[in-house]
Motif scaffolding. Structure first.
Motif, PDB file in Angstrom:
ATOM      1  N   VAL A  43       0.828  -1.214   0.000  1.00  0.00           N
ATOM      2  CA  VAL A  43       0.000   0.000   0.000  1.00  0.00           C
ATOM      3  C   VAL A  43       0.860   1.260   0.000  1.00  0.00           C
ATOM      4  N   LYS A  47       1.164   4.209  -2.833  1.00  0.00           N
ATOM      5  CA  LYS A  47       0.795   5.607  -2.592  1.00  0.00           C
ATOM      6  C   LYS A  47       1.887   6.562  -3.076  1.00  0.00           C
ATOM      7  N   ILE A  66      -3.817  -0.082  -3.583  1.00  0.00           N
ATOM      8  CA  ILE A  66      -4.409   0.707  -2.500  1.00  0.00           C
ATOM      9  C   ILE A  66      -5.838   0.246  -2.234  1.00  0.00           C
ATOM     10  N   HIS A  69      -5.576  -3.920  -1.101  1.00  0.00           N
ATOM     11  CA  HIS A  69      -4.816  -4.307   0.089  1.00  0.00           C
ATOM     12  C   HIS A  69      -5.258  -3.566   1.347  1.00  0.00           C
ATOM     13  N   GLY A  70      -5.845  -2.387   1.193  1.00  0.00           N
ATOM     14  CA  GLY A  70      -6.343  -1.686   2.375  1.00  0.00           C
ATOM     15  C   GLY A  70      -7.341  -2.514   3.158  1.00  0.00           C
TER      16      GLY A  70
END
Length: 249
Positions: A43, A47, A66, A69-70
Protein backbone atom coordinates in the motif's frame (compact mmCIF):
# COMPACT_ATOMS: atom_id res chain seq x y z
CA UNK A 1 5.95 3.79 -21.83
CA UNK A 2 6.03 0.03 -21.47
CA UNK A 3 8.68 -2.04 -19.78
CA UNK A 4 10.07 -3.79 -22.90
CA UNK A 5 13.53 -2.49 -22.08
CA UNK A 6 14.03 -3.83 -18.59
CA UNK A 7 17.69 -4.52 -18.09
CA UNK A 8 19.11 -8.00 -18.48
CA UNK A 9 20.01 -7.93 -14.82
CA UNK A 10 16.41 -7.24 -13.84
CA UNK A 11 15.08 -10.00 -16.10
CA UNK A 12 17.57 -12.42 -14.59
CA UNK A 13 16.53 -11.36 -11.09
CA UNK A 14 12.87 -11.94 -11.91
CA UNK A 15 13.61 -15.40 -13.26
CA UNK A 16 15.50 -16.31 -10.12
CA UNK A 17 12.90 -14.92 -7.72
CA UNK A 18 15.34 -12.06 -6.93
CA UNK A 19 17.82 -14.54 -5.47
CA UNK A 20 16.33 -14.63 -2.01
CA UNK A 21 14.18 -17.29 -0.34
CA UNK A 22 10.41 -16.89 -0.56
CA UNK A 23 8.65 -16.19 2.69
CA UNK A 24 7.05 -18.89 4.79
CA UNK A 25 5.49 -18.88 8.24
CA UNK A 26 5.79 -21.53 10.92
CA UNK A 27 3.35 -20.04 13.44
CA UNK A 28 0.22 -17.89 13.44
CA UNK A 29 2.16 -14.93 14.84
CA UNK A 30 4.84 -15.37 12.21
CA UNK A 31 2.21 -15.37 9.48
CA UNK A 32 0.56 -12.23 10.87
CA UNK A 33 3.91 -10.44 11.06
CA UNK A 34 4.93 -11.24 7.51
CA UNK A 35 1.49 -10.75 5.97
CA UNK A 36 1.03 -7.38 7.69
CA UNK A 37 4.51 -6.12 6.83
CA UNK A 38 4.06 -7.13 3.20
CA UNK A 39 0.58 -5.63 2.99
CA UNK A 40 1.70 -2.33 4.47
CA UNK A 41 4.58 -2.13 2.01
CA UNK A 42 2.36 -2.81 -0.99
CA UNK A 43 0.00 0.00 0.00
CA UNK A 44 2.64 2.54 1.03
CA UNK A 45 4.84 2.00 -2.04
CA UNK A 46 1.77 2.33 -4.25
CA UNK A 47 0.80 5.61 -2.59
CA UNK A 48 4.24 6.97 -3.41
CA UNK A 49 4.02 6.28 -7.15
CA UNK A 50 0.26 6.44 -7.77
CA UNK A 51 -0.49 9.23 -10.20
CA UNK A 52 3.22 9.90 -10.71
CA UNK A 53 4.32 6.89 -12.73
CA UNK A 54 4.91 7.61 -16.41
CA UNK A 55 3.36 4.29 -17.43
CA UNK A 56 -0.44 4.24 -17.10
CA UNK A 57 -0.49 0.52 -16.33
CA UNK A 58 1.84 1.14 -13.39
CA UNK A 59 -0.48 3.91 -12.17
CA UNK A 60 -3.50 1.64 -12.53
CA UNK A 61 -1.73 -1.15 -10.65
CA UNK A 62 -0.76 1.21 -7.84
CA UNK A 63 -4.37 2.32 -7.44
CA UNK A 64 -5.49 -1.31 -7.37
CA UNK A 65 -3.00 -2.11 -4.61
CA UNK A 66 -4.41 0.71 -2.50
CA UNK A 67 -7.99 -0.40 -3.21
CA UNK A 68 -7.45 -4.12 -2.62
CA UNK A 69 -4.82 -4.31 0.09
CA UNK A 70 -6.34 -1.69 2.38
CA UNK A 71 -9.40 -3.83 3.21
CA UNK A 72 -7.30 -7.00 3.31
CA UNK A 73 -4.88 -5.43 5.79
CA UNK A 74 -7.81 -4.30 7.95
CA UNK A 75 -9.33 -7.78 7.88
CA UNK A 76 -6.04 -9.34 8.93
CA UNK A 77 -5.79 -6.90 11.82
CA UNK A 78 -9.33 -7.76 12.93
CA UNK A 79 -8.73 -11.52 12.86
CA UNK A 80 -5.37 -11.19 14.60
CA UNK A 81 -6.98 -9.08 17.31
CA UNK A 82 -9.60 -11.75 17.92
CA UNK A 83 -6.81 -14.32 18.21
CA UNK A 84 -4.86 -12.14 20.68
CA UNK A 85 -1.99 -11.78 18.22
CA UNK A 86 0.12 -8.66 17.72
CA UNK A 87 -0.03 -6.85 14.38
CA UNK A 88 2.98 -4.78 13.23
CA UNK A 89 2.10 -1.11 12.81
CA UNK A 90 4.75 -0.61 10.12
CA UNK A 91 6.67 -2.62 7.60
CA UNK A 92 10.05 -4.25 8.18
CA UNK A 93 13.49 -2.68 7.74
CA UNK A 94 14.10 -4.05 4.25
CA UNK A 95 10.81 -2.68 2.95
CA UNK A 96 11.38 0.64 4.72
CA UNK A 97 14.60 0.95 2.76
CA UNK A 98 12.70 0.27 -0.47
CA UNK A 99 10.13 2.94 0.41
CA UNK A 100 12.88 5.49 1.01
CA UNK A 101 14.45 4.57 -2.32
CA UNK A 102 11.15 5.22 -4.09
CA UNK A 103 10.68 8.55 -2.33
CA UNK A 104 14.16 9.75 -3.22
CA UNK A 105 14.16 8.44 -6.77
CA UNK A 106 15.24 11.01 -9.34
CA UNK A 107 12.92 10.97 -12.34
CA UNK A 108 10.65 8.02 -13.00
CA UNK A 109 10.40 5.35 -10.31
CA UNK A 110 8.35 3.05 -12.57
CA UNK A 111 10.90 0.28 -13.02
CA UNK A 112 11.93 0.28 -9.35
CA UNK A 113 8.30 0.11 -8.27
CA UNK A 114 7.50 -2.72 -10.69
CA UNK A 115 10.53 -4.72 -9.56
CA UNK A 116 9.61 -4.23 -5.90
CA UNK A 117 6.02 -5.30 -6.51
CA UNK A 118 7.12 -8.41 -8.41
CA UNK A 119 9.27 -9.41 -5.47
CA UNK A 120 6.60 -8.54 -2.90
CA UNK A 121 3.90 -10.55 -4.67
CA UNK A 122 6.12 -13.56 -5.26
CA UNK A 123 6.70 -13.58 -1.49
CA UNK A 124 3.04 -12.95 -0.67
CA UNK A 125 1.73 -15.74 -2.89
CA UNK A 126 4.23 -18.19 -1.38
CA UNK A 127 3.42 -17.07 2.18
CA UNK A 128 -0.36 -17.28 1.77
CA UNK A 129 -0.24 -20.47 -0.28
CA UNK A 130 1.81 -22.30 2.32
CA UNK A 131 -0.27 -21.06 5.25
CA UNK A 132 -3.54 -21.82 3.44
CA UNK A 133 -2.36 -25.41 3.14
CA UNK A 134 -0.65 -25.99 6.48
CA UNK A 135 -1.50 -23.08 8.79
CA UNK A 136 -1.82 -23.69 12.54
CA UNK A 137 -4.72 -21.27 13.13
CA UNK A 138 -8.11 -22.02 11.56
CA UNK A 139 -9.28 -18.41 11.19
CA UNK A 140 -6.01 -17.19 9.71
CA UNK A 141 -5.85 -20.24 7.47
CA UNK A 142 -9.31 -19.39 6.10
CA UNK A 143 -8.18 -15.78 5.58
CA UNK A 144 -5.15 -17.00 3.64
CA UNK A 145 -7.35 -19.23 1.48
CA UNK A 146 -9.79 -16.39 0.72
CA UNK A 147 -7.08 -13.85 -0.06
CA UNK A 148 -4.81 -16.06 -2.17
CA UNK A 149 -6.77 -15.78 -5.48
CA UNK A 150 -6.52 -11.98 -5.35
CA UNK A 151 -2.78 -12.12 -4.64
CA UNK A 152 -2.30 -14.45 -7.59
CA UNK A 153 -4.19 -11.98 -9.78
CA UNK A 154 -1.95 -9.17 -8.58
CA UNK A 155 1.16 -11.26 -9.28
CA UNK A 156 0.00 -11.97 -12.82
CA UNK A 157 -0.80 -8.29 -13.38
CA UNK A 158 2.61 -7.04 -12.30
CA UNK A 159 4.41 -9.70 -14.31
CA UNK A 160 2.50 -8.59 -17.41
CA UNK A 161 3.41 -4.97 -16.76
CA UNK A 162 7.09 -5.89 -16.36
CA UNK A 163 7.10 -7.82 -19.61
CA UNK A 164 5.23 -5.13 -21.51
CA UNK A 165 2.47 -7.57 -22.43
CA UNK A 166 -0.45 -5.90 -20.72
CA UNK A 167 -2.40 -5.14 -23.93
CA UNK A 168 -4.32 -2.47 -21.99
CA UNK A 169 -4.85 -5.05 -19.31
CA UNK A 170 -7.56 -3.09 -17.52
CA UNK A 171 -10.19 -0.74 -18.85
CA UNK A 172 -10.25 1.04 -15.49
CA UNK A 173 -7.87 1.42 -12.60
CA UNK A 174 -9.82 -1.02 -10.46
CA UNK A 175 -10.70 -3.79 -12.92
CA UNK A 176 -8.81 -7.05 -12.24
CA UNK A 177 -6.38 -7.75 -15.05
CA UNK A 178 -6.09 -11.51 -14.83
CA UNK A 179 -9.13 -11.87 -17.05
CA UNK A 180 -10.77 -8.44 -17.09
CA UNK A 181 -14.55 -8.25 -17.39
CA UNK A 182 -16.44 -10.59 -19.66
CA UNK A 183 -20.07 -9.72 -20.21
CA UNK A 184 -20.35 -12.36 -22.94
CA UNK A 185 -19.22 -15.31 -20.84
CA UNK A 186 -21.82 -18.01 -20.36
CA UNK A 187 -21.28 -18.29 -16.62
CA UNK A 188 -19.09 -16.86 -13.84
CA UNK A 189 -16.29 -19.07 -12.54
CA UNK A 190 -16.74 -20.55 -9.03
CA UNK A 191 -13.90 -20.01 -6.57
CA UNK A 192 -12.85 -18.43 -3.28
CA UNK A 193 -13.84 -14.77 -3.67
CA UNK A 194 -12.05 -12.14 -1.58
CA UNK A 195 -13.93 -9.14 -3.01
CA UNK A 196 -15.95 -7.21 -0.46
CA UNK A 197 -19.50 -6.15 -1.36
CA UNK A 198 -18.28 -2.59 -1.98
CA UNK A 199 -15.48 -3.79 -4.23
CA UNK A 200 -17.86 -6.07 -6.14
CA UNK A 201 -20.27 -3.19 -6.70
CA UNK A 202 -17.45 -0.94 -7.87
CA UNK A 203 -16.19 -3.48 -10.38
CA UNK A 204 -19.65 -4.06 -11.80
CA UNK A 205 -20.16 -0.32 -12.16
CA UNK A 206 -16.77 0.00 -13.84
CA UNK A 207 -17.94 -2.56 -16.39
CA UNK A 208 -20.66 -0.13 -17.51
CA UNK A 209 -23.59 -1.02 -15.27
CA UNK A 210 -25.66 1.40 -13.19
CA UNK A 211 -27.88 1.10 -10.11
CA UNK A 212 -26.22 -2.09 -8.88
CA UNK A 213 -28.29 -3.57 -6.06
CA UNK A 214 -29.12 -6.72 -4.13
CA UNK A 215 -25.57 -8.08 -4.11
CA UNK A 216 -25.12 -11.34 -2.23
CA UNK A 217 -22.28 -13.86 -2.38
CA UNK A 218 -23.44 -17.43 -3.01
CA UNK A 219 -21.88 -20.68 -1.81
CA UNK A 220 -19.70 -20.81 -4.95
CA UNK A 221 -18.03 -17.51 -4.11
CA UNK A 222 -19.93 -15.55 -6.77
CA UNK A 223 -21.40 -12.12 -6.10
CA UNK A 224 -24.87 -11.88 -7.68
CA UNK A 225 -27.32 -9.00 -7.98
CA UNK A 226 -29.15 -6.79 -10.43
CA UNK A 227 -28.15 -3.68 -12.38
CA UNK A 228 -29.17 -1.50 -15.29
CA UNK A 229 -27.53 -1.62 -18.71
CA UNK A 230 -28.75 0.37 -21.73
CA UNK A 231 -31.94 1.22 -19.85
CA UNK A 232 -32.74 -2.39 -19.02
CA UNK A 233 -32.50 -4.24 -15.72
CA UNK A 234 -30.35 -7.37 -15.91
CA UNK A 235 -28.93 -9.96 -13.56
CA UNK A 236 -25.19 -9.57 -13.02
CA UNK A 237 -22.50 -11.67 -11.38
CA UNK A 238 -18.89 -11.14 -10.39
CA UNK A 239 -16.58 -14.14 -9.95
CA UNK A 240 -13.31 -14.43 -8.04
CA UNK A 241 -11.31 -13.63 -11.16
CA UNK A 242 -13.04 -10.29 -11.54
CA UNK A 243 -15.19 -11.30 -14.53
CA UNK A 244 -18.50 -9.43 -14.72
CA UNK A 245 -21.12 -11.60 -16.38
CA UNK A 246 -24.46 -10.16 -17.49
CA UNK A 247 -27.59 -12.30 -17.47
CA UNK A 248 -25.94 -14.88 -15.20
CA UNK A 249 -28.23 -17.34 -13.45
Amino acid sequence: MKFHLLSAALCTAVGLGFAHPALSAETAQDFVNKAAEGGIFEVESSKIVQGKAKDQDANDFAQKMITDHGPANAKLQSIAGEQKLQVPAETDAKHKSDLEALKSSNGSADQSYVKMQQEAHADAVKLFQDYAADGDNADLKAFAQQTLPTLKMHKEMIEKIASGKTDNMATTSTAPAATGTDQNASAPVPGANSFTEAQAKSRIQDAGFANVSGLTKDDQGIWRGTAEKDGKQVAVALDFKGNVVAGAQ
